[in-house]
Design a protein around this motif. Structure first.
Motif, mmCIF file in Angstrom:
data_model
loop_
_atom_site.group_PDB
_atom_site.id
_atom_site.type_symbol
_atom_site.label_atom_id
_atom_site.label_comp_id
_atom_site.label_asym_id
_atom_site.label_seq_id
_atom_site.Cartn_x
_atom_site.Cartn_y
_atom_site.Cartn_z
ATOM 1 N N ILE A 155 -3.969 9.248 -6.989
ATOM 2 C CA ILE A 155 -4.549 8.090 -6.997
ATOM 3 C C ILE A 155 -3.457 7.152 -7.067
ATOM 4 N N SER A 156 -2.816 6.681 -8.504
ATOM 5 C CA SER A 156 -1.857 5.612 -8.677
ATOM 6 C C SER A 156 -0.978 5.735 -7.864
ATOM 7 N N TYR A 157 -0.534 6.773 -6.648
ATOM 8 C CA TYR A 157 -0.161 6.699 -5.685
ATOM 9 C C TYR A 157 -0.654 5.661 -4.445
ATOM 10 N N MET A 158 -1.073 6.556 -4.451
ATOM 11 C CA MET A 158 -2.062 6.127 -2.749
ATOM 12 C C MET A 158 -2.416 4.525 -2.906
ATOM 13 N N LEU A 159 -3.092 4.532 -3.970
ATOM 14 C CA LEU A 159 -3.649 3.216 -4.366
ATOM 15 C C LEU A 159 -2.329 1.984 -3.786
ATOM 16 N N GLY A 160 -1.418 2.390 -4.968
ATOM 17 C CA GLY A 160 -0.097 2.013 -4.921
ATOM 18 C C GLY A 160 0.797 1.458 -3.668
ATOM 19 N N SER A 161 1.050 2.329 -2.989
ATOM 20 C CA SER A 161 1.484 2.603 -1.187
ATOM 21 C C SER A 161 1.248 1.959 -0.640
ATOM 22 N N ILE A 162 -0.792 1.918 -0.648
ATOM 23 C CA ILE A 162 -2.023 1.132 0.391
ATOM 24 C C ILE A 162 -1.510 -0.510 0.318
ATOM 25 N N LEU A 163 -1.642 -0.844 -0.963
ATOM 26 C CA LEU A 163 -1.738 -2.053 -1.512
ATOM 27 C C LEU A 163 -0.004 -2.432 -1.649
ATOM 28 N N VAL A 164 0.767 -2.592 -1.025
ATOM 29 C CA VAL A 164 2.253 -2.621 -1.256
ATOM 30 C C VAL A 164 2.503 -2.488 0.860
ATOM 31 N N PHE A 165 2.186 -1.410 1.620
ATOM 32 C CA PHE A 165 2.172 -1.788 2.491
ATOM 33 C C PHE A 165 1.168 -2.625 3.096
ATOM 34 N N VAL A 166 0.093 -2.406 2.781
ATOM 35 C CA VAL A 166 -0.512 -3.805 3.327
ATOM 36 C C VAL A 166 -0.125 -5.505 3.781
ATOM 37 N N TYR A 167 0.400 -5.429 1.662
ATOM 38 C CA TYR A 167 1.067 -6.493 1.876
ATOM 39 C C TYR A 167 2.747 -7.114 1.753
ATOM 40 N N VAL A 168 3.230 -6.117 1.621
ATOM 41 C CA VAL A 168 4.846 -6.106 2.106
ATOM 42 C C VAL A 168 4.582 -4.997 3.385
ATOM 43 N N PRO A 169 4.853 -5.525 4.372
ATOM 44 C CA PRO A 169 5.399 -3.814 5.419
ATOM 45 C C PRO A 169 6.564 -3.492 5.248
ATOM 46 N N ALA A 170 7.895 -3.961 4.762
ATOM 47 C CA ALA A 170 9.271 -4.087 5.176
ATOM 48 C C ALA A 170 9.522 -5.268 4.700
ATOM 49 N N VAL A 171 10.437 -4.885 3.437
ATOM 50 C CA VAL A 171 11.647 -5.550 2.705
ATOM 51 C C VAL A 171 12.829 -5.182 3.803
#
Length: 143
Positions: A86-102
């Motif tokens: 749950i923590s991995y999936m939630l975090g990865s979705i939030l991060v990918f939506v907010y910051v697609p590339a670094v």
């Protein structure tokens, strides 16, 4: 400099620590350690005593504790894996939506993509790498 890419680095740390804290509040370390000790003791006794009449009586007396310990360990593993997922999936979705590339400082051919005159790393990949490193750093918390 834009502080947004720091979100990709800080999010796995925060989510992993919150998952570890939640896991430890559900299953304290002493309870899981005691269950592991009971299972080990039962298995050693079973291997040592063999199949005699006296051994069966001792093992039968130890069996309720063994089953209880086995249930605690199984549930703790399921809770641990669920919290991590749950923590991995939630975090990865939030991060990918907010910051697609670094932005990346240099090119690493399998990891970076060249675009707009610079190098970028996909935030989902960076998030995964940071999550693995953070989990390895705090793995003793999950034991």
């Amino acid at each position: 400099m834009d502080p947004t890419p720091l979100l990709v680095l800080v999010t796995p740390l925060v989510l992993s620590l919150s998952a570890a804290y939640t896991y430890r509040s559900i299953y304290p370390y002493e309870q899981v350690k005691r269950a592991v000790d009971k299972m080990t003791e039962y298995r050693l006794m079973k291997a040592k005593l063999g199949s005699g009449k006296r051994a069966r009586k001792k093992l039968k007396a130890m069996e309720p504790e063994y089953r209880r310990a086995k249930r605690i360990i199984t549930r703790s593993i399921l809770v641990k894996m669920t919290l991590l997922l749950i923590s991995y999936m939630l975090g990865s979705i939030l991060v990918f939506v907010y910051v697609p590339a670094v932005p990346a400082p240099f090119s690493l051919p399998p990891l970076t993509v060249s675009a707009d005159g610079g190098y970028y790393i996909v935030s989902a990949l960076l998030y995964f790498l940071v999550y693995v490193v953070v989990f390895l750093a705090i793995r003793d918390t999950f034991l």
